[in-house]
Design a protein around this motif. Structure first.
Motif, PDB file in Angstrom:
ATOM      1  N   ARG A  66    -109.032  29.911  -3.098  1.00  0.00           N
ATOM      2  CA  ARG A  66    -109.672  31.146  -3.541  1.00  0.00           C
ATOM      3  C   ARG A  66    -111.187  30.992  -3.626  1.00  0.00           C
ATOM      4  NH1 ARG A  66    -105.645  32.985  -8.552  1.00  0.00           N
ATOM      5  NH2 ARG A  66    -103.753  33.266  -7.277  1.00  0.00           N
ATOM      6  N   ILE A  67    -111.631  29.809  -4.067  1.00  0.00           N
ATOM      7  CA  ILE A  67    -113.076  29.565  -4.138  1.00  0.00           C
ATOM      8  C   ILE A  67    -113.703  29.633  -2.747  1.00  0.00           C
ATOM      9  CG2 ILE A  67    -114.816  27.808  -4.645  1.00  0.00           C
ATOM     10  CD1 ILE A  67    -113.093  26.904  -6.986  1.00  0.00           C
ATOM     11  N   CYS A  68    -113.056  29.023  -1.757  1.00  0.00           N
ATOM     12  CA  CYS A  68    -113.585  29.022  -0.386  1.00  0.00           C
ATOM     13  C   CYS A  68    -113.606  30.426   0.202  1.00  0.00           C
ATOM     14  CB  CYS A  68    -112.750  28.090   0.487  1.00  0.00           C
ATOM     15  SG  CYS A  68    -112.845  26.349   0.017  1.00  0.00           S
ATOM     16  N   ASP A  69    -112.530  31.194  -0.027  1.00  0.00           N
ATOM     17  CA  ASP A  69    -112.485  32.565   0.492  1.00  0.00           C
ATOM     18  C   ASP A  69    -113.545  33.441  -0.163  1.00  0.00           C
ATOM     19  OD1 ASP A  69    -110.397  31.944   2.171  1.00  0.00           O
ATOM     20  OD2 ASP A  69    -108.832  32.556   0.740  1.00  0.00           O
ATOM     21  N   ASN A  70    -113.742  33.252  -1.453  1.00  0.00           N
ATOM     22  CA  ASN A  70    -114.734  34.062  -2.160  1.00  0.00           C
ATOM     23  C   ASN A  70    -116.143  33.741  -1.686  1.00  0.00           C
ATOM     24  OD1 ASN A  70    -115.350  35.942  -4.538  1.00  0.00           O
ATOM     25  ND2 ASN A  70    -116.550  34.112  -5.067  1.00  0.00           N
ATOM     26  N   LEU A  71    -116.435  32.457  -1.464  1.00  0.00           N
ATOM     27  CA  LEU A  71    -117.751  32.076  -0.945  1.00  0.00           C
ATOM     28  C   LEU A  71    -118.025  32.729   0.406  1.00  0.00           C
ATOM     29  CD1 LEU A  71    -117.844  28.254  -1.833  1.00  0.00           C
ATOM     30  CD2 LEU A  71    -119.243  30.060  -2.865  1.00  0.00           C
ATOM     31  N   HIS A  72    -117.020  32.770   1.260  1.00  0.00           N
ATOM     32  CA  HIS A  72    -117.175  33.376   2.592  1.00  0.00           C
ATOM     33  C   HIS A  72    -117.359  34.889   2.507  1.00  0.00           C
ATOM     34  CE1 HIS A  72    -115.362  35.352   6.179  1.00  0.00           C
ATOM     35  NE2 HIS A  72    -116.189  34.532   6.807  1.00  0.00           N
ATOM     36  N   GLU A 107    -123.399  29.690  -9.344  1.00  0.00           N
ATOM     37  CA  GLU A 107    -124.021  30.683  -8.477  1.00  0.00           C
ATOM     38  C   GLU A 107    -125.037  30.066  -7.524  1.00  0.00           C
ATOM     39  OE1 GLU A 107    -125.695  33.675 -10.933  1.00  0.00           O
ATOM     40  OE2 GLU A 107    -123.775  34.307 -11.811  1.00  0.00           O
ATOM     41  N   LEU A 108    -125.560  28.900  -7.871  1.00  0.00           N
ATOM     42  CA  LEU A 108    -126.500  28.223  -6.987  1.00  0.00           C
ATOM     43  C   LEU A 108    -125.839  27.841  -5.671  1.00  0.00           C
ATOM     44  CD1 LEU A 108    -129.309  27.038  -6.530  1.00  0.00           C
ATOM     45  CD2 LEU A 108    -128.553  24.955  -7.710  1.00  0.00           C
ATOM     46  N   LEU A 109    -124.570  27.486  -5.716  1.00  0.00           N
ATOM     47  CA  LEU A 109    -123.837  27.155  -4.496  1.00  0.00           C
ATOM     48  C   LEU A 109    -123.757  28.368  -3.569  1.00  0.00           C
ATOM     49  CD1 LEU A 109    -122.107  25.102  -2.919  1.00  0.00           C
ATOM     50  CD2 LEU A 109    -120.135  25.850  -4.259  1.00  0.00           C
ATOM     51  N   GLN A 110    -123.449  29.520  -4.124  1.00  0.00           N
ATOM     52  CA  GLN A 110    -123.373  30.741  -3.323  1.00  0.00           C
ATOM     53  C   GLN A 110    -124.753  31.144  -2.790  1.00  0.00           C
ATOM     54  OE1 GLN A 110    -120.299  33.053  -2.826  1.00  0.00           O
ATOM     55  NE2 GLN A 110    -121.791  33.182  -1.157  1.00  0.00           N
ATOM     56  N   ASP A 111    -125.789  31.007  -3.620  1.00  0.00           N
ATOM     57  CA  ASP A 111    -127.134  31.364  -3.177  1.00  0.00           C
ATOM     58  C   ASP A 111    -127.583  30.509  -1.997  1.00  0.00           C
ATOM     59  OD1 ASP A 111    -127.183  33.245  -5.171  1.00  0.00           O
ATOM     60  OD2 ASP A 111    -128.329  31.998  -6.578  1.00  0.00           O
ATOM     61  N   GLY A 112    -127.286  29.218  -2.042  1.00  0.00           N
ATOM     62  CA  GLY A 112    -127.684  28.341  -0.942  1.00  0.00           C
ATOM     63  C   GLY A 112    -126.984  28.682   0.356  1.00  0.00           C
ATOM     64  N   ASN A 119    -115.063  30.459   8.173  1.00  0.00           N
ATOM     65  CA  ASN A 119    -113.994  31.269   7.580  1.00  0.00           C
ATOM     66  C   ASN A 119    -112.662  30.508   7.653  1.00  0.00           C
ATOM     67  OD1 ASN A 119    -112.553  33.407   6.506  1.00  0.00           O
ATOM     68  ND2 ASN A 119    -112.401  34.516   8.444  1.00  0.00           N
ATOM     69  N   PRO A 120    -112.164  30.019   6.502  1.00  0.00           N
ATOM     70  CA  PRO A 120    -112.787  30.026   5.164  1.00  0.00           C
ATOM     71  C   PRO A 120    -113.886  28.971   5.075  1.00  0.00           C
ATOM     72  CG  PRO A 120    -110.732  28.845   5.088  1.00  0.00           C
ATOM     73  CD  PRO A 120    -110.840  29.386   6.493  1.00  0.00           C
ATOM     74  N   MET A 121    -114.624  28.957   3.988  1.00  0.00           N
ATOM     75  CA  MET A 121    -115.731  28.019   3.840  1.00  0.00           C
ATOM     76  C   MET A 121    -115.202  26.588   3.822  1.00  0.00           C
ATOM     77  SD  MET A 121    -118.953  28.517   3.870  1.00  0.00           S
ATOM     78  CE  MET A 121    -118.974  30.248   3.370  1.00  0.00           C
ATOM     79  N   PRO A 122    -115.651  25.725   4.760  1.00  0.00           N
ATOM     80  CA  PRO A 122    -115.097  24.362   4.872  1.00  0.00           C
ATOM     81  C   PRO A 122    -115.422  23.506   3.649  1.00  0.00           C
ATOM     82  CG  PRO A 122    -116.265  25.012   6.879  1.00  0.00           C
ATOM     83  CD  PRO A 122    -116.621  26.016   5.824  1.00  0.00           C
ATOM     84  N   ILE A 123    -114.546  22.588   3.356  1.00  0.00           N
ATOM     85  CA  ILE A 123    -114.733  21.707   2.202  1.00  0.00           C
ATOM     86  C   ILE A 123    -115.909  20.768   2.413  1.00  0.00           C
ATOM     87  CG2 ILE A 123    -113.063  20.039   3.110  1.00  0.00           C
ATOM     88  CD1 ILE A 123    -112.286  19.402   0.248  1.00  0.00           C
ATOM     89  N   LYS A 124    -116.144  20.329   3.678  1.00  0.00           N
ATOM     90  CA  LYS A 124    -117.255  19.415   3.940  1.00  0.00           C
ATOM     91  C   LYS A 124    -118.596  20.122   3.798  1.00  0.00           C
ATOM     92  CE  LYS A 124    -114.686  16.242   6.919  1.00  0.00           C
ATOM     93  NZ  LYS A 124    -114.614  15.569   8.222  1.00  0.00           N
ATOM     94  N   VAL A 178    -118.389  36.826  -0.035  1.00  0.00           N
ATOM     95  CA  VAL A 178    -119.662  37.201  -0.652  1.00  0.00           C
ATOM     96  C   VAL A 178    -120.825  36.938   0.308  1.00  0.00           C
ATOM     97  CG1 VAL A 178    -121.243  36.721  -2.561  1.00  0.00           C
ATOM     98  CG2 VAL A 178    -118.773  36.839  -2.975  1.00  0.00           C
ATOM     99  N   ALA A 179    -120.743  35.855   1.075  1.00  0.00           N
ATOM    100  CA  ALA A 179    -121.809  35.535   2.029  1.00  0.00           C
ATOM    101  C   ALA A 179    -121.896  36.597   3.134  1.00  0.00           C
ATOM    102  CB  ALA A 179    -121.580  34.155   2.633  1.00  0.00           C
TER     103      ALA A 179
END
Length: 489
Positions: free
Chosen positions: A439-445, A351-356, A377-382, A447-448
């Motif tokens: 799915r992780i990248c899409d979810n991060l975007h 959750e710290l990753l999403q909070d940042g 969109n989606p959240m970049p890997i870099k 929720v943000a």
């Protein structure tokens, strides 16, 4: 007997000697007698010495003020300087002592150094004005107050009044130094002119560098540009910040960084509908944002990391040991990337990753993540690798058990970033059939965006506010009926 001749008085020739007590200089007559100088002679010498001391003190204070202002400017905005100003180096005094050695004014005092050697017998008198003049030949000292020199000068004033003048105003030569007051004052004025010339040359050199575009001695600000360029630059800076964190958080070369700056400027011109040439000054303003955006991310993640994992500031040995053990456990096998870092489950779902991400780019609807959503969109890997590197830097600050500041630079954490990027790429390749990382990248975007207050609604709801063609045709028919009734009436 012839009448006796009357004795006529002849003017007595006098020379100047120092009194043994060192209080006032004594005048030596031709008959060997001594007399004290007149009040007028003492007044002239005192006024001359006071003028020289006041001028030296005034110049010293002005130089100290210049250095304090330069130091404050450099500490507040070190990125505005290509290198640390030479005036702030620790060896400033040594450099300044030899700065004007080619222009030194030779005097008998400076050449006959053996005269000033200490002896247990009689101490030879030293000219206060000459010693002050010798100090004037050096560049003004910036770091030292020269307290000892000032104390020595004030304590020996009585011994240095060796320059009385006759009533006719003619200057007397000092038998010890051979320097007259006029010569010393002339040397002081020449030294001041020399310093003024050197200062003018320095200013001219800085102005030439400014015109050549090779160096900018003053702080460059967005307000320095015209209105059109300013509008383009503000947009280009926001675009460049997004490009850096999503394309190259730690650029491999200045060429790659410059290319991103050109892309940001080109896209800003397209958004504004104008074509403005990118100048060296503008590209410098853009490239400064690389370290700025990393520093901003580090500052925001520092408090989040401390609260999330439970680090505590204390002088207790038990608390310090707990902080150290916690930091080591989180670093072991990069446990901090897991949702449950103790059991190491839920990789890359902390959750710290999403909070940042929420705090840095999706704080509100006007934040960069929303305005320039195409980069996120989606959240970049870099960007995810950059976030993990920042979290690890914040954990490293607690490795000794107490909080310490570690600079988040490419030299220190460039390799750490590459390790996280390689791990993310391997995870994406191994889980490609299941699309876990996607799915992780899409979810991060998603929720943000929700955190920023943006709710994606279906298209049918946006069509509800659209005026239909039937309503427009009804309005036309109504207007026609009103005109016909008006003509009949």
């Amino acid at each position: 007997m012839p009448p006796p001749r009357k004795a006529t008085s002849k003017p007595k020739k006098t020379s100047v000697l120092s009194s043994p007590q060192g209080n006032q200089p004594l005048a030596h007559t031709s008959r060997g007698r001594t007399r004290r100088p007149t009040e007028k002679e003492n007044y002239r010498v005192s006024e001359t010495q006071s003028t020289v001391r006041r001028q030296a003190t005034k110049e010293k204070k002005a130089e100290k003020q210049k250095k304090r202002a330069l130091k404050a400017t450099y500490q507040e905005n070190p990125d505005d300087f290509e290198n640390e100003p030479s005036e702030l180096h620790s060896d400033t005094d040594r450099d300044e002592d030899t700065m004007f050695s080619d222009h030194a004014l030779q005097t008998k005092l400076s050449s006959n150094t053996k005269v000033l050697a200490f002896s247990m017998g009689k101490m030879p008198p030293v000219s206060h004005i000459t010693s002050g003049n010798a100090r004037q030949l050096k560049a003004p000292t910036l770091d030292s107050d020269n307290t000892n020199d000032d104390e020595e000068s004030s304590g020996d004033d009585s011994d240095k009044n060796d320059y009385p003048q006759s009533d006719a105003g003619a200057s007397q030569t000092d038998e010890k130094d051979g320097n007259t007051i006029e010569e010393q004052m002339s040397a002081t004025r020449a030294s001041k002119r020399l310093l003024d010339t050197e200062e003018a040359a320095t200013v001219a050199m800085k102005m030439k560098k400014l015109s050549d575009g090779s160096r900018y001695p003053s702080r460059v600000k967005v307000a320095d540009f015209d209105d059109v360029s300013k509008d383009i630059l503000v947009t280009a800076i926001s675009l460049f910040r997004c490009l850096i964190v999503t394309k190259a958080p730690f650029p491999d070369s200045i060429a790659d960084e410059t290319m991103l700056g050109k892309d940001a400027w080109r896209e800003a011109c397209q958004l504004k509908g104008v074509n403005i040439k990118l100048t060296p000054l503008a590209i410098k303003m853009l490239l400064k944002r690389t370290s700025h955006v990393r520093g901003e991310l580090k500052t925001k993640m520092r408090s989040l990391t401390r609260t999330f994992f439970g680090f505590r500031s204390s002088e207790s040995r038990d608390i310090i040991r707990q902080n150290r053990d916690l930091a080591e456990a989180l670093k072991d096998g990069s446990s901090f990337v897991f949702k449950d870092w103790k059991a190491k489950t839920g990789i890359y779902k902390t959750e710290l990753l999403q909070d940042g991400i929420n705090v840095m780019w999706f704080a509100n609807r006007n934040d960069e993540g929303i305005v320039y959503n195409q980069f996120f969109n989606p959240m970049p890997i870099k960007l995810i690798a950059l976030m993990l590197t920042t979290i690890e830097c914040c954990i490293d600050e607690w490795m000794q058990g107490v909080k310490e500041d570690i600079r988040f630079t490419a030299i220190t954490y460039g390799s750490v970033y590459n390790n996280h990027l390689n791990s993310l790429q391997r995870f994406d390749e191994r889980t490609a059939p299941y699309k876990l990382f996607e799915r992780i990248c899409d979810n991060l975007h998603d929720v943000a965006r929700f955190h920023a207050g943006v709710v994606d609604t279906p298209t049918t709801f946006s069509d509800a506010s659209r005026i239909s063609d039937e309503a427009i045709e009804d309005a036309i028919r109504e207007h026609q009926l009103q005109e016909e009734s008006g003509r009949r009436g």
